[in-house]
Write a protein that holds these residues in place. Structure first.
Motif, PDB file in Angstrom:
ATOM      1  N   THR A  80     -28.591 -25.691  -5.355  1.00 30.05           N
ATOM      2  CA  THR A  80     -29.135 -24.396  -5.769  1.00 30.05           C
ATOM      3  C   THR A  80     -30.329 -24.599  -6.694  1.00 30.05           C
ATOM      4  N   LEU A  81     -30.195 -25.512  -7.642  1.00 32.16           N
ATOM      5  CA  LEU A  81     -31.285 -25.771  -8.582  1.00 32.16           C
ATOM      6  C   LEU A  81     -32.483 -26.433  -7.904  1.00 32.16           C
ATOM      7  N   GLU A  82     -32.240 -27.328  -6.969  1.00 30.95           N
ATOM      8  CA  GLU A  82     -33.345 -28.029  -6.308  1.00 30.95           C
ATOM      9  C   GLU A  82     -34.265 -27.082  -5.546  1.00 30.95           C
ATOM     10  N   LYS A  83     -33.768 -25.905  -5.184  1.00 34.05           N
ATOM     11  CA  LYS A  83     -34.593 -24.915  -4.484  1.00 34.05           C
ATOM     12  C   LYS A  83     -35.593 -24.244  -5.415  1.00 34.05           C
ATOM     13  N   ARG A  84     -35.331 -24.276  -6.728  1.00 33.40           N
ATOM     14  CA  ARG A  84     -36.160 -23.502  -7.657  1.00 33.40           C
ATOM     15  C   ARG A  84     -36.641 -24.276  -8.872  1.00 33.40           C
ATOM     16  N   ALA A  85     -36.107 -25.486  -9.080  1.00 37.15           N
ATOM     17  CA  ALA A  85     -36.418 -26.235 -10.299  1.00 37.15           C
ATOM     18  C   ALA A  85     -36.687 -27.695  -9.967  1.00 37.15           C
ATOM     19  N   ALA A  86     -37.291 -28.389 -10.917  1.00 37.11           N
ATOM     20  CA  ALA A  86     -37.579 -29.816 -10.765  1.00 37.11           C
ATOM     21  C   ALA A  86     -36.488 -30.614 -11.469  1.00 37.11           C
ATOM     22  N   ARG A  87     -35.923 -31.570 -10.741  1.00 36.58           N
ATOM     23  CA  ARG A  87     -34.914 -32.452 -11.345  1.00 36.58           C
ATOM     24  C   ARG A  87     -35.654 -33.479 -12.195  1.00 36.58           C
ATOM     25  N   VAL A  88     -35.318 -33.551 -13.487  1.00 38.23           N
ATOM     26  CA  VAL A  88     -35.957 -34.521 -14.376  1.00 38.23           C
ATOM     27  C   VAL A  88     -34.994 -35.622 -14.812  1.00 38.23           C
ATOM     28  N   GLN A  89     -33.710 -35.371 -14.683  1.00 39.39           N
ATOM     29  CA  GLN A  89     -32.671 -36.381 -14.859  1.00 39.39           C
ATOM     30  C   GLN A  89     -31.528 -35.987 -13.936  1.00 39.39           C
ATOM     31  N   GLU A  90     -30.489 -36.793 -13.877  1.00 39.48           N
ATOM     32  CA  GLU A  90     -29.424 -36.568 -12.898  1.00 39.48           C
ATOM     33  C   GLU A  90     -28.873 -35.138 -12.921  1.00 39.48           C
ATOM     34  N   SER A  91     -28.578 -34.610 -14.075  1.00 36.82           N
ATOM     35  CA  SER A  91     -28.051 -33.245 -14.147  1.00 36.82           C
ATOM     36  C   SER A  91     -28.882 -32.373 -15.083  1.00 36.82           C
ATOM     37  N   VAL A  92     -30.188 -32.636 -15.107  1.00 39.91           N
ATOM     38  CA  VAL A  92     -31.123 -31.871 -15.939  1.00 39.91           C
ATOM     39  C   VAL A  92     -32.279 -31.404 -15.056  1.00 39.91           C
ATOM     40  N   PHE A  93     -32.532 -30.114 -15.086  1.00 36.44           N
ATOM     41  CA  PHE A  93     -33.598 -29.511 -14.296  1.00 36.44           C
ATOM     42  C   PHE A  93     -34.503 -28.697 -15.205  1.00 36.44           C
ATOM     43  N   GLU A  94     -35.759 -28.553 -14.791  1.00 35.65           N
ATOM     44  CA  GLU A  94     -36.717 -27.730 -15.523  1.00 35.65           C
ATOM     45  C   GLU A  94     -37.445 -26.832 -14.541  1.00 35.65           C
ATOM     46  N   ALA A  95     -37.746 -25.630 -15.003  1.00 34.29           N
ATOM     47  CA  ALA A  95     -38.480 -24.685 -14.163  1.00 34.29           C
ATOM     48  C   ALA A  95     -39.177 -23.670 -15.051  1.00 34.29           C
ATOM     49  N   ARG A  96     -40.284 -23.143 -14.568  1.00 36.19           N
ATOM     50  CA  ARG A  96     -40.928 -22.010 -15.220  1.00 36.19           C
ATOM     51  C   ARG A  96     -40.408 -20.761 -14.529  1.00 36.19           C
ATOM     52  N   LEU A  97     -39.619 -19.982 -15.265  1.00 35.34           N
ATOM     53  CA  LEU A  97     -38.971 -18.796 -14.708  1.00 35.34           C
ATOM     54  C   LEU A  97     -39.131 -17.612 -15.646  1.00 35.34           C
ATOM     55  N   SER A  98     -39.324 -16.443 -15.068  1.00 32.74           N
ATOM     56  CA  SER A  98     -39.292 -15.214 -15.859  1.00 32.74           C
ATOM     57  C   SER A  98     -37.828 -14.887 -16.167  1.00 32.74           C
ATOM     58  N   ARG A  99     -37.604 -13.910 -17.027  1.00 32.70           N
ATOM     59  CA  ARG A  99     -36.227 -13.506 -17.326  1.00 32.70           C
ATOM     60  C   ARG A  99     -35.527 -13.018 -16.065  1.00 32.70           C
ATOM     61  N   ALA A 100     -36.234 -12.269 -15.241  1.00 35.65           N
ATOM     62  CA  ALA A 100     -35.632 -11.749 -14.007  1.00 35.65           C
ATOM     63  C   ALA A 100     -35.295 -12.888 -13.049  1.00 35.65           C
TER      64      ALA A 100
END
Length: 95
Positions: free
Chosen positions: A26-46
């Motif tokens: 689910t996260l890989e569709k919207r965020a960048a994996r930076v460590q095994e269980s850590v993701f980062e993304a630029r997201l609005s509140r919505a």
């Protein structure tokens, strides 16, 4: 108040392989994996609220999901050594 995207750091600790794979997918569709269980993304509140709802569908009571918002004003005080670039192409270190 603006709902412009902000850097979000999403981390999880899930012992069950099946649930962990679903959360990661689910996260890989919207965020960048930076460590095994850590993701980062630029997201609005919505956008974050929609993603959070999708993630919660895969969690059990003993799972841990944390979402941190990094304000734009804090980004100059952040730095990263090694690993992939963050979602916005920069390197930061939180302190």
């Amino acid at each position: 108040m603006s709902d412009r995207p902000q850097l979000r750091v999403i981390v999880y600790d899930i012992a069950d392989n099946r649930r962990r794979r679903k959360v990661a997918a689910t996260l890989e569709k919207r965020a960048a994996r930076v460590q095994e269980s850590v993701f980062e993304a630029r997201l609005s509140r919505a956008q974050l609220a929609r993603l959070h709802q999708r993630l919660k569908a895969h969690l059990a009571e003993d799972d841990s999901l944390r979402i941190y918002t990094i304000p734009d004003a804090a980004l100059p005080r952040c730095h990263v050594e090694g690993g992939p670039l963050l979602a916005d192409g920069a390197r930061y270190w939180l302190f």
